[in-house]
Design a protein around this motif. Structure first.
Motif, PDB file in Angstrom:
ATOM      1  N   CYS A   1      -1.668  38.485   5.404  1.00  0.00           N
ATOM      2  CA  CYS A   1      -1.294  37.112   5.748  1.00  0.00           C
ATOM      3  C   CYS A   1      -1.414  36.954   7.258  1.00  0.00           C
ATOM      4  N   LEU A   2      -2.215  35.979   7.685  1.00  0.00           N
ATOM      5  CA  LEU A   2      -2.428  35.723   9.109  1.00  0.00           C
ATOM      6  C   LEU A   2      -1.657  34.478   9.515  1.00  0.00           C
ATOM      7  N   ARG A   3      -0.773  34.629  10.486  1.00  0.00           N
ATOM      8  CA  ARG A   3      -0.021  33.503  11.057  1.00  0.00           C
ATOM      9  C   ARG A   3      -0.640  33.171  12.406  1.00  0.00           C
ATOM     10  N   ARG A   4      -1.282  32.024  12.480  1.00  0.00           N
ATOM     11  CA  ARG A   4      -1.985  31.624  13.700  1.00  0.00           C
ATOM     12  C   ARG A   4      -1.106  30.711  14.546  1.00  0.00           C
ATOM     13  N   ILE A   5      -1.000  31.005  15.819  1.00  0.00           N
ATOM     14  CA  ILE A   5      -0.309  30.155  16.788  1.00  0.00           C
ATOM     15  C   ILE A   5      -1.390  29.400  17.557  1.00  0.00           C
ATOM     16  N   HIS A   6      -1.462  28.101  17.340  1.00  0.00           N
ATOM     17  CA  HIS A   6      -2.530  27.296  17.932  1.00  0.00           C
ATOM     18  C   HIS A   6      -2.333  27.168  19.448  1.00  0.00           C
ATOM     19  N   GLY A   7      -3.420  27.241  20.172  1.00  0.00           N
ATOM     20  CA  GLY A   7      -3.414  26.937  21.604  1.00  0.00           C
ATOM     21  C   GLY A   7      -2.514  27.806  22.432  1.00  0.00           C
ATOM     22  N   PHE A   8      -2.362  29.073  22.082  1.00  0.00           N
ATOM     23  CA  PHE A   8      -1.504  29.970  22.864  1.00  0.00           C
ATOM     24  C   PHE A   8      -2.382  31.007  23.559  1.00  0.00           C
ATOM     25  N   ARG A   9      -2.237  31.095  24.838  1.00  0.00           N
ATOM     26  CA  ARG A   9      -2.997  32.063  25.627  1.00  0.00           C
ATOM     27  C   ARG A   9      -2.054  33.190  26.041  1.00  0.00           C
ATOM     28  N   LEU A  10      -2.350  34.390  25.615  1.00  0.00           N
ATOM     29  CA  LEU A  10      -1.520  35.546  25.940  1.00  0.00           C
ATOM     30  C   LEU A  10      -1.878  36.044  27.331  1.00  0.00           C
ATOM     31  N   LEU A  11      -0.930  35.903  28.255  1.00  0.00           N
ATOM     32  CA  LEU A  11      -1.188  36.247  29.656  1.00  0.00           C
ATOM     33  C   LEU A  11      -0.759  37.658  30.008  1.00  0.00           C
ATOM     34  N   ASN A  12       0.165  38.217  29.258  1.00  0.00           N
ATOM     35  CA  ASN A  12       0.686  39.531  29.599  1.00  0.00           C
ATOM     36  C   ASN A  12       0.737  40.386  28.329  1.00  0.00           C
ATOM     37  N   THR A  13       0.169  41.572  28.416  1.00  0.00           N
ATOM     38  CA  THR A  13       0.117  42.448  27.250  1.00  0.00           C
ATOM     39  C   THR A  13       1.297  43.412  27.166  1.00  0.00           C
TER      40      THR A  13
END
Length: 578
Positions: free
Chosen positions: A210-222
């Motif tokens: 199951c894939l839960r997609r968060i629209h328009g989110f840019r991950l800046l820190n890993t």
């Protein structure tokens, strides 16, 4: 007396006096094969219950032993040790070789696979009064079929251009929720981001997720992946396991995707219990001056049974206990994020999402606020329990809390009321999920007992199906042999030798008729004969030719030898070894 390994006798009712004799190693030819099926009935073949197959014959029975050494020399020297038995059943004389082994001293086992009856602890099991039903014997098959259908569901890619064919290592995406419109601007109230959910297959292991997609989110820190690694280590029966988190541009924007285990057929607690708009009428109906409040609903008349609520409490608190012990916080204890599969099985979904979305890289210790989040989990658990007790989400609103607690006091036990008050009341000290264990008390054993009874039912259903694959393989092999039009340029291959025996055995399995000539259909007969064939038991069986002029008495061990050797011959030809 002529020697033989398998004897063919004329049926006395047909008035034929001819009898064919086969020497060992010779094959039996069917000759012409009539189109009609033989009139084999359950009464014409010697049944095991009518005669003894032990090596020591009954002295009162019309049978005796004849050593083969006194007969014509055999082609097979090793067959001289065999014993030929003569037996008369219903006026017909049968000769056969008896190879029945002596039974083990003091112990007797069936010589073939059998199905025992239903275990008594399951056959007489009754659900307890006012308890959630864990018995789905009639529904289990349909539920599994529905799960398989959902797991294998796919969409037409041409009609859904917004769904990409592949996302990272996942393919065959299938929306599990209605997709938000492309021009949607408002954000969801749960995560403050637009989200969508898909079923997809991972190309690395070919398993559904199951894939839960968060629209328009840019991950800046890993750095938040440290928390993701902690979530991936949590395995609990009441929590949906997080497998991985990755970013992608496959949807046309910067999206963050959470991959979870896929549980087909699951629905949210909100859909199951809070999707009825009329349930909120008690709290939302306007109170006019001089008029009393509407009467509160009663248990068994709109409210959930208390045993079901306790079943949910045990599962949710168990999940929280594991999560908190691992040093994390759930943060998604909400009816829209709790999945229900089957009758009462709960799983907390979307764990770890808030930890990534709200990650603050400026903090030296990412786990510094976990203690506060864990206290918030307990409050959220109290709200969920209160909403279940009121059967309405309106009951947890601040202006309706007094009415909601009165409703709980009227319809439920003081233990449930005290648990809700403890979870919702602010305490001067840090609380733990372990604090509510004494409030659950012996109800935990009730849920454990119900769960184990449920296991007994499922295992009993599984026991009925466990041999199906083996029997299917037998039938599939038998089907490749019977009535084969041609093999190795021999059109009569399936009508001669060992194949003819298997053809008569196929008739014995499926083409029996009653004395009146109607089809005799008995699934237990088919299963029993196939089990005996698979085990190669020494029990005798009489096979009647289709013209009803010949009867061949053989053992299941002989049939198994014919079956194995013939199929191996076909298999060798299929592999190009002939």
């Amino acid at each position: 007396m002529p020697a033989f390994s398998s004897q063919l006798f004329s049926h006395p009712a047909l008035g034929s006096s001819s009898a064919a004799v086969l020497a060992p190693g010779m094959s039996l030819s069917a000759g012409s094969s009539p189109l009609h099926s033989p009139k084999i009935t359950p009464h014409t073949s010697p049944a095991p219950r009518r005669r003894s197959h032990t090596p020591n014959p009954n002295p009162n029975a019309a049978s005796y032993l004849v050593p083969t050494s006194a007969s014509t020399p055999l082609a097979d020297p090793g067959a001289a040790a065999h014993i030929i038995q003569k037996e008369t059943v219903g006026g017909t004389t049968y000769f056969y070789t008896d190879n029945t082994p002596a039974p083990m001293a003091g112990m007797v086992f069936p010589p073939y696979h059998i199905y025992p009856p239903t275990a008594p602890h399951v056959a007489y099991m009754q659900p307890k009064a006012n308890a959630p039903s864990f018995f789905m014997a009639d529904e289990l098959r349909q539920e599994l079929i529905n799960r398989h259908l959902i797991t294998m569901a796919q969409i037409d890619q041409s009609e859904n251009p917004g769904v990409p064919a592949e996302v990272d290592s996942y393919h065959s995406l299938f929306p599990l929720e209605p997709l938000p419109p492309p021009n949607r601007l408002q954000k969801t109230s749960n995560f403050s981001y637009i989200t969508s959910c898909y079923k997809a297959v991972n190309s690395k292991d070919d398993l559904p997720y199951c894939l839960r997609r968060i629209h328009g989110f840019r991950l800046l820190n890993t750095k938040c992946m440290m928390l993701v690694d902690m979530w991936k280590k949590i395995q609990h029966s009441n929590s949906v396991t997080l497998r991985e988190v990755f970013t992608t541009k496959a949807f046309g924007d910067h999206s963050l995707v959470f991959s979870y285990d896929f549980h087909a057929g699951a629905e949210t607690m909100f859909t199951r219990h809070f999707n009825d708009p009329t349930a909120d009428s008690y709290f939302t109906k306007r109170k006019w001056a001089g008029q009393p409040d509407p009467p509160p609903p009663r248990q068994h008349a709109g409210l959930l049974p208390e045993s079901l609520i306790w079943a949910y409490i045990v599962q949710l608190s168990s999940a929280l206990r594991t999560i908190h012990t691992a040093g994390l916080a759930c943060r998604v204890m909400d009816p829209s994020k709790i999945l229900i599969t089957g009758k009462t099985r709960l799983r907390v979904n979307c764990v770890g999402v808030f930890d990534v979305l709200t990650f603050d890289s400026s903090q030296a210790n990412p786990l510094a606020l976990m203690a506060q989040y864990q206290q918030a989990d307990l409050i959220s658990l109290g709200k969920v329990v209160l909403a279940l007790a009121c059967n309405s989400l309106a009951g947890i609103q601040r202006e309706n809390l007094q009415k909601a607690m009165e409703l709980v006091s009227i319809n439920y036990s003081s233990d449930l009321k005290n648990l809700i008050l403890y979870l919702l009341t602010e305490q001067s000290r840090l609380r733990s999920v372990n604090d509510i264990m004494p409030m659950i008390g012996a109800r935990f054993y009730t849920q454990l007992d119900a769960s184990q009874m449920r296991n007994d039912v499922i295992e009993e259903d599984l026991a009925k199906e466990v041999q199906n694959g083996r029997l299917f393989r037998l039938l599939a092999k038998l089907g490749t042999i019977n009535e084969r039009p041609e093999f190795q340029k021999d059109p009569t291959w399936s009508e001669t030798g060992d194949r003819y025996l298997l053809k008569l055995f196929r008739d014995h399995l499926f083409h029996q008729v009653t004395d009146a000539g109607t089809p005799w259909i008995d699934l237990s007969h088919i299963v029993s004969c196939l089990n005996k064939l698979d085990a190669g038991v020494p029990e005798k069986i009489s096979l009647v030719s289709r013209d009803e002029k010949s009867i061949l008495v053989v053992t299941y061990s002989d049939l198994k030898r014919c079956f194995d050797s013939t199929f191996q011959e076909l298999l060798a030809a299929a592999n190009g070894q002939l």
